[in-house]
Design an enzyme around this catalytic site. Structure first.
Site, PDB file in Angstrom:
ATOM      1  N   HIS A 308       0.860  -1.208   0.000  1.00  0.00           N
ATOM      2  CA  HIS A 308       0.000   0.000   0.000  1.00  0.00           C
ATOM      3  C   HIS A 308       0.882   1.239   0.000  1.00  0.00           C
ATOM      4  O   HIS A 308       1.947   1.246   0.620  1.00  0.00           O
ATOM      5  CB  HIS A 308      -0.898   0.005   1.255  1.00  0.00           C
ATOM      6  N   ASP A 366      -7.976  -5.176  -0.230  1.00  0.00           N
ATOM      7  CA  ASP A 366      -8.448  -6.029  -1.343  1.00  0.00           C
ATOM      8  C   ASP A 366      -8.099  -7.491  -1.164  1.00  0.00           C
ATOM      9  O   ASP A 366      -8.549  -8.330  -1.950  1.00  0.00           O
ATOM     10  CB  ASP A 366      -7.853  -5.506  -2.662  1.00  0.00           C
TER      11      ASP A 366
END
Ligand code: SDX
Length: 431
Positions: A308, A366
């Protein structure tokens, strides 16, 4: 006490400029560089905006090192456990938790705007059955700017409210129409007696041939996933909505631009890519091979659902979704949970690997969400659509904040030009 300015000395001419340092409620200070070009004739350079605050916002805060996410100051863990998606939508839009009356009025307004114009439904007939649902949703949301001319004065608060309620109410209906189109099944109209998540399940899975029972476990899981996906600071798709909206564009087209940006596999499209990756890995004994591929600089393969831009610790949403996976799979009576078991094992192996530790690559939002969507009966092609339904609340909230900003300006970044120097045109006969 942080210093109140940065002095910047230009090495070429010795000129010094004092750049003001501003502090937020929490998080890193910012250096205000708005006068830098005028005073020093230089730009800053930050492709991907990894070190750039594009705006001031009061909506969402992330501390990537601590794995903290707050909506309007409320920790995501508390909202996930105690709130509902419609209440979180109100919080993100208006800045405060609603009282009973405000929530009831807001919820009723959303319920009464879930239907879409019948001619909008006919747009789906223009798509092949195998069109990707994200392509259909982006197209039909964009078409809303062709239907709703009555409230496009974006500087009118009432018009902004009507736009917000309309798009939040209708995006599930558009998503369901796209899904039904891929199935070749008749569209199921929304029902005003159902809550937001239950209505979506009804529109997705009800068929005229039989009655459809809403599973409360599925509705609860969806509501949680929507809360967790609602907003996330200035991510790629939100920045796209802000940039498109900054020109004064029709707000529905700005949301359509956000949907397009979200679709990318590096962003919201990762939830679909995670399931495809897990199915490709197939079994625990093949995990090591794929982890090695993810670490190989010469191999474009990445462990989807890991890493991320901001979180260099656990994405708190991933932790909450992983907990929900256990609960949902058990309560839906799923015994065949090979993909979830594979995901858990993959996480365990990756997080013990030096490469992932050193680069601070943890599971993100996700990584597990697709496990639940799949358990609810959705195909992978619908996973990013689910993300878009929830993130519409964040996009609208951030768009409203941008439009209401008295200092708002059209977004127009500059560049470092490294192309050819000035040269004269050469007629084709002389080339
Ligand atoms: C979302 O921004 C948001 O807030 C987004 C989001 C939201 O709610 O809006 O949180 C939603 O988009 C989550 C992210 C979903 N994407 C994925 O899961 C795709 C896989 N992850 C990556 O592609 C990547 O981690 C990003 C895109 C998420 C972040 O990319 P960055 O910040 O630009 O980092 P990078 O690509 O520069 O990677 C840093 C290093 C690189 O190695 P080096 O060049 O330094 O040697 O880490 C490596 C990368 O190769 N790396 C990975 C990896 N992710 C990064 N290596 C293997 N597998 C991965 N998944």
């Amino acid at each position: 006490m942080s210093q109140d300015s940065f002095s910047l000395k230009n090495p070429n001419n010795g000129e010094t400029t004092d750049l003001q340092v501003r502090s937020g409620t929490v998080g890193p200070d910012v250096v205000d560089i708005r006068k830098l070009y005028a005073s020093q004739g230089v730009f800053t350079f930050d492709p991907g905006f990894a070190a750039t605050a594009s705006c001031e916002s009061k909506i969402t805060y992330i501390d990537g090192a601590q794995g903290v996410l707050m909506y309007r100051g409320y920790p995501i863990e508390q909202l996930a456990k105690q709130s509902s998606f419609v209440e979180v939508a109100y919080l993100l839009l208006y800045g405060e938790l609603p009282d009973g009356e405000q929530l009831a009025a807001f919820e009723q307004s959303i319920r009464l705007h879930t239907m879409i114009n019948e001619t909008m439904l006919r747009l789906f007939n223009g798509f092949h059955y195998d069109a990707h649902p994200m392509a259909m949703v982006a197209g039909v949301v964009g078409s809303m700017s062709a239907f709703y001319h009555d409230t496009t004065d974006i500087y009118d608060q009432r018009h902004r409210d009507i736009f917000a309620h309309r798009i939040i109410a209708k995006i599930p209906t558009i998503a369901a129409a796209a899904y039904k189109h891929t199935l070749g099944q008749p569209f199921s109209y929304p029902r005003n007696d159902l809550d937001y998540a239950s209505n979506l399940l009804h529109m997705f899975f009800a068929v005229p041939a039989e009655t459809y029972e809403i599973d409360p476990v599925a509705a609860e899981a969806l509501d949680l996933l929507f809360i967790l996906h609602a907003d996330h600071e200035q991510n790629c798709s939100t920045s796209t909505v802000r940039l498109a909206g900054s020109s004064g564009a029709n707000p529905y087209s700005a949301i359509a631009a956000g949907i397009a940006a979200l679709w990318g596999p590096a962003h919201g499209g990762a939830n679909e890519a995670v399931l495809t990756m897990l199915q490709e890995i197939g079994s625990v004994d093949r995990i090591e091979t794929y982890v090695a591929k993810a670490k190989d600089k010469d191999d474009p393969f990445r462990l989807m659902g890991f890493g991320h831009r901001v979180y260099k610790n656990f994405d708190p949403r991933a932790t909450l979704i992983r907990e929900a996976c256990h609960k949902v799979l058990a309560r839906l009576g799923r015994v065949d949970t090979p993909l979830f078991d594979l995901a858990l094992r993959l996480e365990e192996i990756a997080l013990q690997d030096e490469y992932f530790i050193e680069k601070k690559l943890y599971p993100n939002v996700d990584f597990y969400s697709g496990i639940i969507y799949r358990a609810l009966g959705l195909p992978t092609s619908m996973f990013t659509v689910m993300f878009a339904i929830a993130r519409t609340v964040g996009w609208v909230s951030q768009w409203r904040e941008m439009i209401a900003d008295p200092d708002g300006r059209i977004g127009r970044p500059r560049q470092l030009y490294t192309g050819p120097p000035k040269r004269d045109y050469v007629p084709i006969t002389e080339r």
